[in-house]
Design a protein around this motif. Structure first.
Motif, PDB file in Angstrom:
ATOM      1  N   ALA A 189       0.832  -1.207   0.000  1.00  0.00           N
ATOM      2  CA  ALA A 189       0.000   0.000   0.000  1.00  0.00           C
ATOM      3  C   ALA A 189       0.864   1.254   0.000  1.00  0.00           C
ATOM      4  CB  ALA A 189      -0.932  -0.018   1.206  1.00  0.00           C
ATOM      5  N   LEU A 190       1.894   1.247   0.797  1.00  0.00           N
ATOM      6  CA  LEU A 190       2.800   2.393   0.848  1.00  0.00           C
ATOM      7  C   LEU A 190       3.542   2.562  -0.476  1.00  0.00           C
ATOM      8  CD1 LEU A 190       4.200   1.872   4.459  1.00  0.00           C
ATOM      9  CD2 LEU A 190       2.859   3.844   3.676  1.00  0.00           C
ATOM     10  N   GLU A 191       3.950   1.442  -1.067  1.00  0.00           N
ATOM     11  CA  GLU A 191       4.696   1.497  -2.334  1.00  0.00           C
ATOM     12  C   GLU A 191       3.861   2.108  -3.460  1.00  0.00           C
ATOM     13  OE1 GLU A 191       6.123  -2.331  -3.392  1.00  0.00           O
ATOM     14  OE2 GLU A 191       7.482  -2.515  -1.674  1.00  0.00           O
ATOM     15  N   ILE A 192       2.563   1.835  -3.472  1.00  0.00           N
ATOM     16  CA  ILE A 192       1.717   2.296  -4.588  1.00  0.00           C
ATOM     17  C   ILE A 192       0.953   3.569  -4.244  1.00  0.00           C
ATOM     18  CG2 ILE A 192       1.517  -0.024  -5.541  1.00  0.00           C
ATOM     19  CD1 ILE A 192      -1.254  -0.252  -4.369  1.00  0.00           C
ATOM     20  N   GLY A 193       1.311   4.202  -3.128  1.00  0.00           N
ATOM     21  CA  GLY A 193       0.766   5.518  -2.817  1.00  0.00           C
ATOM     22  C   GLY A 193      -0.573   5.547  -2.119  1.00  0.00           C
ATOM     23  N   CYS A 194      -0.955   4.451  -1.482  1.00  0.00           N
ATOM     24  CA  CYS A 194      -2.201   4.466  -0.699  1.00  0.00           C
ATOM     25  C   CYS A 194      -1.944   5.196   0.617  1.00  0.00           C
ATOM     26  CB  CYS A 194      -2.692   3.041  -0.420  1.00  0.00           C
ATOM     27  SG  CYS A 194      -3.219   2.154  -1.899  1.00  0.00           S
ATOM     28  N   GLN A 195      -2.960   5.909   1.066  1.00  0.00           N
ATOM     29  CA  GLN A 195      -2.825   6.678   2.311  1.00  0.00           C
ATOM     30  C   GLN A 195      -3.604   6.055   3.465  1.00  0.00           C
ATOM     31  OE1 GLN A 195      -4.387   9.272  -0.484  1.00  0.00           O
ATOM     32  NE2 GLN A 195      -3.149  11.018   0.153  1.00  0.00           N
ATOM     33  N   MET A 196      -4.284   4.958   3.169  1.00  0.00           N
ATOM     34  CA  MET A 196      -5.113   4.310   4.183  1.00  0.00           C
ATOM     35  C   MET A 196      -5.309   2.846   3.822  1.00  0.00           C
ATOM     36  SD  MET A 196      -9.180   5.042   5.006  1.00  0.00           S
ATOM     37  CE  MET A 196      -8.947   6.548   5.969  1.00  0.00           C
ATOM     38  N   ILE A 197      -5.427   2.008   4.860  1.00  0.00           N
ATOM     39  CA  ILE A 197      -5.904   0.638   4.685  1.00  0.00           C
ATOM     40  C   ILE A 197      -7.275   0.543   5.344  1.00  0.00           C
ATOM     41  CG2 ILE A 197      -5.524  -1.801   5.186  1.00  0.00           C
ATOM     42  CD1 ILE A 197      -2.565  -1.302   5.178  1.00  0.00           C
ATOM     43  N   TYR A 198      -8.193  -0.100   4.658  1.00  0.00           N
ATOM     44  CA  TYR A 198      -9.610  -0.151   5.065  1.00  0.00           C
ATOM     45  C   TYR A 198     -10.025  -1.615   5.102  1.00  0.00           C
ATOM     46  CZ  TYR A 198     -14.704   0.781   4.214  1.00  0.00           C
ATOM     47  OH  TYR A 198     -16.072   0.839   4.250  1.00  0.00           O
ATOM     48  N   VAL A 199     -10.664  -2.032   6.196  1.00  0.00           N
ATOM     49  CA  VAL A 199     -11.083  -3.430   6.286  1.00  0.00           C
ATOM     50  C   VAL A 199     -12.449  -3.534   6.954  1.00  0.00           C
ATOM     51  CG1 VAL A 199      -9.742  -3.745   8.415  1.00  0.00           C
ATOM     52  CG2 VAL A 199     -10.475  -5.750   7.125  1.00  0.00           C
ATOM     53  N   GLU A 200     -13.358  -4.260   6.315  1.00  0.00           N
ATOM     54  CA  GLU A 200     -14.674  -4.537   6.871  1.00  0.00           C
ATOM     55  C   GLU A 200     -14.588  -5.821   7.694  1.00  0.00           C
ATOM     56  OE1 GLU A 200     -17.285  -2.651   3.181  1.00  0.00           O
ATOM     57  OE2 GLU A 200     -16.870  -4.809   3.235  1.00  0.00           O
ATOM     58  N   CYS A 201     -15.044  -5.755   8.934  1.00  0.00           N
ATOM     59  CA  CYS A 201     -14.923  -6.896   9.850  1.00  0.00           C
ATOM     60  C   CYS A 201     -16.317  -7.407  10.214  1.00  0.00           C
ATOM     61  CB  CYS A 201     -14.164  -6.490  11.109  1.00  0.00           C
ATOM     62  SG  CYS A 201     -12.514  -5.815  10.802  1.00  0.00           S
ATOM     63  N   SER A 202     -16.737  -8.441   9.532  1.00  0.00           N
ATOM     64  CA  SER A 202     -18.013  -9.069   9.903  1.00  0.00           C
ATOM     65  C   SER A 202     -17.816 -10.030  11.060  1.00  0.00           C
ATOM     66  CB  SER A 202     -18.611  -9.815   8.701  1.00  0.00           C
ATOM     67  OG  SER A 202     -17.713 -10.811   8.239  1.00  0.00           O
ATOM     68  N   SER A 203     -16.576 -10.433  11.295  1.00  0.00           N
ATOM     69  CA  SER A 203     -16.230 -11.384  12.350  1.00  0.00           C
ATOM     70  C   SER A 203     -15.654 -10.669  13.571  1.00  0.00           C
ATOM     71  CB  SER A 203     -15.194 -12.389  11.822  1.00  0.00           C
ATOM     72  OG  SER A 203     -14.566 -13.070  12.882  1.00  0.00           O
ATOM     73  N   HIS A 204     -16.090 -11.082  14.737  1.00  0.00           N
ATOM     74  CA  HIS A 204     -15.543 -10.583  16.000  1.00  0.00           C
ATOM     75  C   HIS A 204     -14.033 -10.792  16.059  1.00  0.00           C
ATOM     76  CE1 HIS A 204     -15.148 -10.056  20.397  1.00  0.00           C
ATOM     77  NE2 HIS A 204     -14.454 -11.179  20.388  1.00  0.00           N
ATOM     78  N   PHE A 205     -13.575 -11.930  15.560  1.00  0.00           N
ATOM     79  CA  PHE A 205     -12.161 -12.262  15.655  1.00  0.00           C
ATOM     80  C   PHE A 205     -11.315 -11.387  14.739  1.00  0.00           C
ATOM     81  CE2 PHE A 205     -14.418 -16.334  16.587  1.00  0.00           C
ATOM     82  CZ  PHE A 205     -14.197 -16.319  17.956  1.00  0.00           C
ATOM     83  N   THR A 206     -11.826 -11.090  13.543  1.00  0.00           N
ATOM     84  CA  THR A 206     -11.098 -10.202  12.638  1.00  0.00           C
ATOM     85  C   THR A 206     -11.001  -8.800  13.220  1.00  0.00           C
ATOM     86  OG1 THR A 206     -11.927 -11.470  10.744  1.00  0.00           O
ATOM     87  CG2 THR A 206     -10.976  -9.307  10.287  1.00  0.00           C
TER      88      THR A 206
END
Length: 224
Positions: A162-179
């Protein structure tokens, strides 16, 4: 399985190539499709049409070329995978709707829910200085290797790209309690939370009757 869990393993995280896609899909079907709380609550695996739609969804993600798999350094066995994509402010984000579908499916029910959450969040509206995001769409770890640091290794490698390709954020949807608990340990911040009991259909019935401890759908972000 217990022997593997009690043994420290070395993890190699590598890009998913065309030659790996079938192995990855087999693993995703065996572990993610089965264990993911929304799929499990609806019995998605019992509906052939929905399984096919979910397979196609995963295949499309892999076409983006920014996904990774974790491989055992000792055996070469696949341990898990992170199916990723990128989002850009200037690109029109496709919204999912079942208005034009003649036949509803369990897959449709999930995608309409995810679309609602994305509209509620409006991530580019919330973060006006963010122009490019890497989204970790699916993170899955093979059952025998859970608790071995595979999830962290996949996220670390995704962050590096992500840093290499110029992303400024990582985003993750967590449907699982464990994730959700996992990404919180990695310093992700929760920006959205919805109790499954609060999400109802037009008749007022709860759509996702998830098993404990999966009580909430959460979205977490990591600013880079």
């Amino acid at each position: 399985m217990d022997e593997i869990k009690n043994t420290k393993v070395s993890i190699n995280v590598v890009p998913i190539t065309d030659n790996d896609k079938q192995v990855v899909m087999n693993s995703v079907k065996q572990y993610f499709f089965r264990d993911e709380p929304l799929c499990a609550s609806l019995g998605l695996m019992e509906e052939k049409e929905s399984v096919t739609q979910l397979e196609n969804f995963c295949t499309d993600i892999l076409q983006n070329g920014v996904s990774f798999m974790a491989v055992s350094a000792e055996t070469g066995e696949m341990m898990g995978a992170s199916l990723n994509t990128t989002l850009c402010r200037d690109n029109e984000i496709k919204k999912y709707s079942d208005e034009n579908n003649d036949k509803s499916s369990k897959y449709n029910d999930i995608m309409v829910f995810l679309d609602k959450s994305e509209r509620d969040i409006d991530v580019f509206g919330q973060y006006p200085n963010i122009d490019r995001i890497m989204e970790l769409k699916i993170i899955t770890v093979n059952e025998a290797y859970r608790g071995q640091g595979v999830c962290k290794a996949l996220i670390d490698k995704s962050k590096e790209l992500a840093l290499e390709i110029g992303c400024q954020m990582i985003y993750v949807e967590c449907s699982s309690h464990f994730t959700a608990k996992a990404v919180e340990r990695f310093e992700f911040q929760c920006i959205y939370s919805l109790s499954y009991t609060d999400y109802v259909n037009k008749q007022g019935d709860v759509v996702f009757k998830t098993q404990f401890p999966h009580k909430y759908f959460k979205v977490h972000v990591l600013l880079l």
